[in-house]
Design a protein around this motif. Structure first.
Motif, PDB file in Angstrom:
ATOM      1  N   LEU A 126       4.694  14.252  32.507  1.00 19.06           N
ATOM      2  CA  LEU A 126       5.094  15.287  31.549  1.00 19.06           C
ATOM      3  C   LEU A 126       3.881  15.626  30.701  1.00 19.06           C
ATOM      4  CD1 LEU A 126       8.562  13.956  30.264  1.00 19.06           C
ATOM      5  CD2 LEU A 126       8.191  16.013  31.650  1.00 19.06           C
ATOM      6  N   ARG A 127       3.868  16.833  30.183  1.00 16.56           N
ATOM      7  CA  ARG A 127       2.780  17.258  29.302  1.00 16.56           C
ATOM      8  C   ARG A 127       3.364  17.817  28.032  1.00 16.56           C
ATOM      9  NH1 ARG A 127      -1.321  22.262  29.454  1.00 16.56           N
ATOM     10  NH2 ARG A 127      -3.250  21.225  28.792  1.00 16.56           N
ATOM     11  N   LEU A 128       2.959  17.232  26.923  1.00 20.22           N
ATOM     12  CA  LEU A 128       3.413  17.685  25.614  1.00 20.22           C
ATOM     13  C   LEU A 128       2.329  18.548  24.979  1.00 20.22           C
ATOM     14  CD1 LEU A 128       4.854  14.352  24.147  1.00 20.22           C
ATOM     15  CD2 LEU A 128       5.954  15.999  25.688  1.00 20.22           C
ATOM     16  N   SER A 129       2.757  19.482  24.145  1.00 18.19           N
ATOM     17  CA  SER A 129       1.801  20.266  23.380  1.00 18.19           C
ATOM     18  C   SER A 129       2.277  20.374  21.933  1.00 18.19           C
ATOM     19  CB  SER A 129       1.602  21.650  23.981  1.00 18.19           C
ATOM     20  OG  SER A 129       2.799  22.400  23.889  1.00 18.19           O
TER      21      SER A 129
ATOM     22  N   THR B  79      -8.284  21.905   7.000  1.00 17.26           N
ATOM     23  CA  THR B  79      -8.473  21.509   8.396  1.00 17.26           C
ATOM     24  C   THR B  79      -7.395  20.493   8.741  1.00 17.26           C
ATOM     25  OG1 THR B  79     -10.011  19.742   7.781  1.00 17.26           O
ATOM     26  CG2 THR B  79     -10.968  21.892   8.333  1.00 17.26           C
ATOM     27  N   TYR B  80      -7.034  20.451  10.007  1.00 19.04           N
ATOM     28  CA  TYR B  80      -5.932  19.600  10.450  1.00 19.04           C
ATOM     29  C   TYR B  80      -6.366  18.760  11.632  1.00 19.04           C
ATOM     30  CZ  TYR B  80      -3.330  22.840   7.542  1.00 19.04           C
ATOM     31  OH  TYR B  80      -2.895  23.592   6.478  1.00 19.04           O
ATOM     32  N   ASP B  81      -6.226  17.461  11.483  1.00 20.03           N
ATOM     33  CA  ASP B  81      -6.454  16.528  12.590  1.00 20.03           C
ATOM     34  C   ASP B  81      -5.094  16.154  13.153  1.00 20.03           C
ATOM     35  OD1 ASP B  81      -9.033  15.030  10.638  1.00 20.03           O
ATOM     36  OD2 ASP B  81      -9.267  16.402  12.327  1.00 20.03           O
ATOM     37  N   LEU B  82      -4.915  16.403  14.446  1.00 16.85           N
ATOM     38  CA  LEU B  82      -3.624  16.183  15.078  1.00 16.85           C
ATOM     39  C   LEU B  82      -3.625  14.922  15.924  1.00 16.85           C
ATOM     40  CD1 LEU B  82      -2.854  19.836  16.255  1.00 16.85           C
ATOM     41  CD2 LEU B  82      -2.175  18.712  14.140  1.00 16.85           C
ATOM     42  N   SER B  83      -2.514  14.252  15.933  1.00 21.59           N
ATOM     43  CA  SER B  83      -2.360  13.044  16.732  1.00 21.59           C
ATOM     44  C   SER B  83      -0.915  12.953  17.204  1.00 21.59           C
ATOM     45  CB  SER B  83      -2.754  11.803  15.924  1.00 21.59           C
ATOM     46  OG  SER B  83      -2.026  11.744  14.711  1.00 21.59           O
ATOM     47  N   TRP B  84      -0.670  12.016  18.101  1.00 21.20           N
ATOM     48  CA  TRP B  84       0.662  11.806  18.658  1.00 21.20           C
ATOM     49  C   TRP B  84       1.185  10.421  18.296  1.00 21.20           C
ATOM     50  CZ3 TRP B  84       3.432  15.626  20.692  1.00 21.20           C
ATOM     51  CH2 TRP B  84       2.780  16.740  21.209  1.00 21.20           C
TER      52      TRP B  84
ATOM     53  N   PHE C   5      -5.192  12.470  25.941  1.00 17.52           N
ATOM     54  CA  PHE C   5      -5.153  13.394  24.797  1.00 17.52           C
ATOM     55  C   PHE C   5      -6.230  14.459  24.985  1.00 17.52           C
ATOM     56  CE2 PHE C   5      -4.405  14.284  20.294  1.00 17.52           C
ATOM     57  CZ  PHE C   5      -5.579  14.884  19.907  1.00 17.52           C
ATOM     58  N   SER C   6      -5.873  15.709  24.721  1.00 21.34           N
ATOM     59  CA  SER C   6      -6.878  16.772  24.745  1.00 21.34           C
ATOM     60  C   SER C   6      -6.532  17.792  23.667  1.00 21.34           C
ATOM     61  CB  SER C   6      -6.949  17.440  26.119  1.00 21.34           C
ATOM     62  OG  SER C   6      -5.709  18.036  26.451  1.00 21.34           O
ATOM     63  N   GLN C   7      -7.499  18.648  23.352  1.00 19.97           N
ATOM     64  CA  GLN C   7      -7.240  19.622  22.299  1.00 19.97           C
ATOM     65  C   GLN C   7      -7.965  20.923  22.552  1.00 19.97           C
ATOM     66  OE1 GLN C   7      -8.367  17.651  18.666  1.00 19.97           O
ATOM     67  NE2 GLN C   7     -10.423  17.198  19.351  1.00 19.97           N
ATOM     68  N   ASP C   8      -7.376  21.979  22.078  1.00 19.10           N
ATOM     69  CA  ASP C   8      -7.962  23.320  22.103  1.00 19.10           C
ATOM     70  C   ASP C   8      -8.120  23.716  20.647  1.00 19.10           C
ATOM     71  OD1 ASP C   8      -8.469  26.049  22.131  1.00 19.10           O
ATOM     72  OD2 ASP C   8      -7.240  26.396  23.903  1.00 19.10           O
ATOM     73  N   ASN C   9      -9.325  23.516  20.117  1.00 19.34           N
ATOM     74  CA  ASN C   9      -9.537  23.737  18.692  1.00 19.34           C
ATOM     75  C   ASN C   9      -9.299  25.196  18.295  1.00 19.34           C
ATOM     76  OD1 ASN C   9     -10.182  21.054  18.160  1.00 19.34           O
ATOM     77  ND2 ASN C   9     -12.330  21.365  18.656  1.00 19.34           N
TER      78      ASN C   9
ATOM     79  N   PHE D  56      -2.712  18.402  23.214  1.00 20.57           N
ATOM     80  CA  PHE D  56      -1.867  18.131  24.358  1.00 20.57           C
ATOM     81  C   PHE D  56      -1.828  16.625  24.603  1.00 20.57           C
ATOM     82  CE2 PHE D  56      -1.786  22.548  25.506  1.00 20.57           C
ATOM     83  CZ  PHE D  56      -3.023  23.037  25.112  1.00 20.57           C
ATOM     84  N   LEU D  57      -0.769  16.196  25.216  1.00 13.25           N
ATOM     85  CA  LEU D  57      -0.666  14.812  25.662  1.00 13.25           C
ATOM     86  C   LEU D  57      -0.179  14.839  27.108  1.00 13.25           C
ATOM     87  CD1 LEU D  57      -0.973  11.828  24.765  1.00 13.25           C
ATOM     88  CD2 LEU D  57       1.489  11.837  24.325  1.00 13.25           C
TER      89      LEU D  57
END
Length: 123
Positions: free
Chosen positions: A18-21, A31-36, A69-73, A79-80
């Motif tokens: 599965l892929r979460l976004s 600024t926002y640092d995102l995590s899961w 984990f990846s990100q599109d700044n 994404f996870l």
């Protein structure tokens, strides 16, 4: 107002993927640092993935090698990617945003949670 919109949860068989976004919207001066994080039945909410201050991505042993984990700044989205899912991965997955806001009055930090997205893995 800060908003976190998560998507991508659902059901999968053990061994599946599965892929979460998660997309954040908020104040332009922050600024926002995102995590899961996730909360599995009977357990406390636990960290799943995020980026450390040195730029390295961190995972607990329980998901290392299976989750990415990846990100599109530009799109303020993370994404996870969850592969080789196990029944014990079943739970509610939350996106967390740690904000740093700089104004003439100084710097403030806060954190926000998304509404969560359910992941169910069957054996």
């Amino acid at each position: 107002q800060v908003q976190l919109v998560e998507s991508g949860g659902g059901s999968a068989q053990a061994g599946g993927s599965l892929r979460l976004s998660c997309t954040v919207s908020g104040y332009t001066y922050c600024t926002y640092d995102l995590s899961w994080y996730r909360q599995t039945p009977g357990k406390e909410r636990e960290f799943v993935s995020g980026v450390d201050s040195d730029g390295s991505t961190r995972y607990p042993d329980s998901v290392k090698g299976r989750f990415t984990f990846s990100q599109d700044n530009a799109k303020k989205t993370v994404f996870l990617q969850m592969n080789s899912l196990k029944p014990e991965d079943t739970g509610m997955y939350y996106c967390r945003a740690d904000s740093t806001c700089r104004t003439l009055l100084g710097t403030s930090t806060m954190h926000y949670w998304g509404q969560g997205t359910q992941v169910t893995v069957s054996s």
